[in-house]
Write a protein that holds these residues in place. Structure first.
Motif, PDB file in Angstrom:
ATOM      1  N   ARG A   1       0.843  -1.201   0.000  1.00  0.00           N
ATOM      2  CA  ARG A   1       0.000   0.000   0.000  1.00  0.00           C
ATOM      3  C   ARG A   1       0.883   1.258   0.000  1.00  0.00           C
ATOM      4  O   ARG A   1       0.622   2.227  -0.721  1.00  0.00           O
ATOM      5  N   PHE A   2       1.956   1.234   0.773  1.00  0.00           N
ATOM      6  CA  PHE A   2       2.909   2.342   0.823  1.00  0.00           C
ATOM      7  C   PHE A   2       3.485   2.615  -0.573  1.00  0.00           C
ATOM      8  O   PHE A   2       3.564   3.765  -1.018  1.00  0.00           O
ATOM      9  N   LEU A   3       3.875   1.569  -1.289  1.00  0.00           N
ATOM     10  CA  LEU A   3       4.434   1.743  -2.636  1.00  0.00           C
ATOM     11  C   LEU A   3       3.404   2.303  -3.607  1.00  0.00           C
ATOM     12  O   LEU A   3       3.735   3.101  -4.487  1.00  0.00           O
ATOM     13  N   VAL A   4       2.143   1.904  -3.444  1.00  0.00           N
ATOM     14  CA  VAL A   4       1.081   2.455  -4.288  1.00  0.00           C
ATOM     15  C   VAL A   4       0.870   3.923  -3.942  1.00  0.00           C
ATOM     16  O   VAL A   4       0.791   4.780  -4.837  1.00  0.00           O
ATOM     17  N   GLU A   5       0.814   4.247  -2.644  1.00  0.00           N
ATOM     18  CA  GLU A   5       0.630   5.638  -2.209  1.00  0.00           C
ATOM     19  C   GLU A   5       1.772   6.533  -2.684  1.00  0.00           C
ATOM     20  O   GLU A   5       1.556   7.707  -3.005  1.00  0.00           O
ATOM     21  N   GLU A   6       2.959   5.993  -2.727  1.00  0.00           N
ATOM     22  CA  GLU A   6       4.135   6.753  -3.164  1.00  0.00           C
ATOM     23  C   GLU A   6       4.319   6.715  -4.683  1.00  0.00           C
ATOM     24  O   GLU A   6       5.332   7.172  -5.204  1.00  0.00           O
ATOM     25  N   CYS A   7       3.342   6.149  -5.387  1.00  0.00           N
ATOM     26  CA  CYS A   7       3.332   6.086  -6.859  1.00  0.00           C
ATOM     27  C   CYS A   7       4.530   5.328  -7.430  1.00  0.00           C
ATOM     28  O   CYS A   7       5.042   5.660  -8.504  1.00  0.00           O
ATOM     29  N   ARG A   8       4.977   4.297  -6.727  1.00  0.00           N
ATOM     30  CA  ARG A   8       6.060   3.451  -7.233  1.00  0.00           C
ATOM     31  C   ARG A   8       5.538   2.097  -7.690  1.00  0.00           C
ATOM     32  O   ARG A   8       6.259   1.296  -8.250  1.00  0.00           O
ATOM     33  N   LEU A   9       4.255   1.874  -7.443  1.00  0.00           N
ATOM     34  CA  LEU A   9       3.603   0.635  -7.834  1.00  0.00           C
ATOM     35  C   LEU A   9       2.187   1.000  -8.259  1.00  0.00           C
ATOM     36  O   LEU A   9       1.500   1.742  -7.553  1.00  0.00           O
ATOM     37  N   THR A  10       1.795   0.532  -9.434  1.00  0.00           N
ATOM     38  CA  THR A  10       0.427   0.791  -9.890  1.00  0.00           C
ATOM     39  C   THR A  10      -0.302  -0.540 -10.014  1.00  0.00           C
ATOM     40  O   THR A  10       0.314  -1.579 -10.232  1.00  0.00           O
ATOM     41  N   ARG A  11      -1.594  -0.444  -9.878  1.00  0.00           N
ATOM     42  CA  ARG A  11      -2.420  -1.642 -10.000  1.00  0.00           C
ATOM     43  C   ARG A  11      -3.333  -1.478 -11.199  1.00  0.00           C
ATOM     44  O   ARG A  11      -4.071  -0.498 -11.297  1.00  0.00           O
ATOM     45  N   GLY A  12      -3.266  -2.433 -12.099  1.00  0.00           N
ATOM     46  CA  GLY A  12      -4.089  -2.378 -13.305  1.00  0.00           C
ATOM     47  C   GLY A  12      -5.461  -2.969 -13.070  1.00  0.00           C
ATOM     48  O   GLY A  12      -5.753  -3.547 -12.016  1.00  0.00           O
ATOM     49  N   ALA A  13      -6.301  -2.855 -14.071  1.00  0.00           N
ATOM     50  CA  ALA A  13      -7.670  -3.375 -13.986  1.00  0.00           C
ATOM     51  C   ALA A  13      -7.678  -4.886 -13.820  1.00  0.00           C
ATOM     52  O   ALA A  13      -8.590  -5.447 -13.228  1.00  0.00           O
ATOM     53  N   GLY A  14      -6.654  -5.545 -14.346  1.00  0.00           N
ATOM     54  CA  GLY A  14      -6.586  -6.996 -14.249  1.00  0.00           C
ATOM     55  C   GLY A  14      -5.961  -7.480 -12.952  1.00  0.00           C
ATOM     56  O   GLY A  14      -5.561  -8.618 -12.854  1.00  0.00           O
ATOM     57  N   ARG A  15      -5.869  -6.619 -11.986  1.00  0.00           N
ATOM     58  CA  ARG A  15      -5.317  -6.911 -10.660  1.00  0.00           C
ATOM     59  C   ARG A  15      -3.803  -7.169 -10.694  1.00  0.00           C
ATOM     60  O   ARG A  15      -3.234  -7.643  -9.731  1.00  0.00           O
ATOM     61  N   ASP A  16      -3.170  -6.864 -11.810  1.00  0.00           N
ATOM     62  CA  ASP A  16      -1.725  -6.972 -11.887  1.00  0.00           C
ATOM     63  C   ASP A  16      -1.108  -5.656 -11.426  1.00  0.00           C
ATOM     64  O   ASP A  16      -1.699  -4.593 -11.580  1.00  0.00           O
ATOM     65  N   TYR A  17       0.086  -5.750 -10.908  1.00  0.00           N
ATOM     66  CA  TYR A  17       0.837  -4.573 -10.481  1.00  0.00           C
ATOM     67  C   TYR A  17       1.969  -4.323 -11.465  1.00  0.00           C
ATOM     68  O   TYR A  17       2.413  -5.218 -12.168  1.00  0.00           O
ATOM     69  N   ARG A  18       2.420  -3.082 -11.501  1.00  0.00           N
ATOM     70  CA  ARG A  18       3.588  -2.711 -12.287  1.00  0.00           C
ATOM     71  C   ARG A  18       4.469  -1.790 -11.466  1.00  0.00           C
ATOM     72  O   ARG A  18       3.990  -0.893 -10.793  1.00  0.00           O
ATOM     73  N   ARG A  19       5.749  -2.061 -11.578  1.00  0.00           N
ATOM     74  CA  ARG A  19       6.752  -1.222 -10.935  1.00  0.00           C
ATOM     75  C   ARG A  19       6.840   0.112 -11.697  1.00  0.00           C
ATOM     76  O   ARG A  19       6.849   0.135 -12.923  1.00  0.00           O
ATOM     77  N   VAL A  20       6.897   1.212 -10.951  1.00  0.00           N
ATOM     78  CA  VAL A  20       7.081   2.542 -11.539  1.00  0.00           C
ATOM     79  C   VAL A  20       8.330   3.135 -10.916  1.00  0.00           C
ATOM     80  O   VAL A  20       8.376   3.340  -9.694  1.00  0.00           O
ATOM     81  N   ASP A  21       9.332   3.384 -11.723  1.00  0.00           N
ATOM     82  CA  ASP A  21      10.550   3.999 -11.209  1.00  0.00           C
ATOM     83  C   ASP A  21      10.333   5.503 -11.063  1.00  0.00           C
ATOM     84  O   ASP A  21       9.564   6.104 -11.809  1.00  0.00           O
ATOM     85  N   SER A  22      11.032   6.123 -10.139  1.00  0.00           N
ATOM     86  CA  SER A  22      10.796   7.544  -9.830  1.00  0.00           C
ATOM     87  C   SER A  22      11.047   8.457 -11.012  1.00  0.00           C
ATOM     88  O   SER A  22      10.440   9.490 -11.126  1.00  0.00           O
ATOM     89  N   GLY A  23      11.925   8.060 -11.925  1.00  0.00           N
ATOM     90  CA  GLY A  23      12.198   8.899 -13.097  1.00  0.00           C
ATOM     91  C   GLY A  23      11.159   8.739 -14.201  1.00  0.00           C
ATOM     92  O   GLY A  23      11.150   9.479 -15.164  1.00  0.00           O
ATOM     93  N   ALA A  24      10.266   7.760 -14.064  1.00  0.00           N
ATOM     94  CA  ALA A  24       9.290   7.468 -15.129  1.00  0.00           C
ATOM     95  C   ALA A  24       8.066   8.334 -15.063  1.00  0.00           C
ATOM     96  O   ALA A  24       7.707   8.876 -14.091  1.00  0.00           O
TER      97      ALA A  24
END
Length: 193
Positions: free
Chosen positions: A170-193
């Motif tokens: 949840r912390f990573l999602v709140e910090e916008c480093r992890l996103t959750r897609g509609a298919g319940r999959d997550y994706r890593r988001v690097d800070s420079g992206a």
């Protein structure tokens, strides 16, 4: 793990497993305790003194000593036994050094205070915005980049550094480093992206 982070070698894991399984035997643990008690800081204690102290026969004592010696926990020389508890410290230090998060913390030493023995002890308070962002950047690097991640995969990786996996996710999602897609999959988001 991502970013080519180190991981404990098979040999190191085998050594740790051997030491732990050796100490899991109550007779061997009692024997090691007797070695510590009788040898003190001196040149060691006699194998016969250990057998007498524990009330076991010499053959059983020798067999258990062989297992302790194979695990590096005692040194036997000329029928005298010395404890080698530094072997446990060496193995623990090597395991800690081989953890992926340890390599990342070497690049962010100011975050080291948030970890104990490679485990996250707590998340920074909301007011510590910069520290939260640096921690999120560090933790997300544990996750593979460039592909969708199932929640179980994210949980498995985060469990290597934290007890409360859901809070860290949840912390990573709140910090916008992890996103959750509609298919319940997550994706890593690097800070420079």
């Amino acid at each position: 793990m991502s970013d080519h982070l180190p991981a404990p070698s098979a040999a190191l894991l085998c050594r740790a497993a051997q030491q732990l399984s050796t100490l899991a035997d109550l007779q061997r643990t009692a024997l090691l305790g007797a070695v510590l008690r009788l040898a003190g800081a001196g040149p060691g204690c006699a194998v016969t003194a250990l057998a007498d102290d524990l009330g076991t026969d010499l053959r059983t004592t020798t067999r258990h000593l062989a297992a302790l010696e194979a695990a590096g926990l005692v040194a036997v020389q000329e029928h005298r036994v010395r404890p080698r508890l530094e072997a446990l410290e060496e193995t623990a230090a090597a395991l800690l050094a081989a953890l992926p998060v340890t390599a990342l913390l070497a690049q962010e030493p100011s975050l080291d205070r948030l970890f104990r023995h490679g485990r996250l002890t707590g998340l920074p308070v909301l007011a510590r915005v910069e520290e939260r962002a640096r921690l999120a950047d560090l933790l997300v690097r544990l996750l593979p980049a460039g592909r969708p991640l199932a929640e179980t995969e994210v949980n498995g990786v985060l469990a290597t550094v934290a007890d409360d996996v859901a809070a860290v996710r949840r912390f990573l999602v709140e910090e916008c480093r992890l996103t959750r897609g509609a298919g319940r999959d997550y994706r890593r988001v690097d800070s420079g992206a």
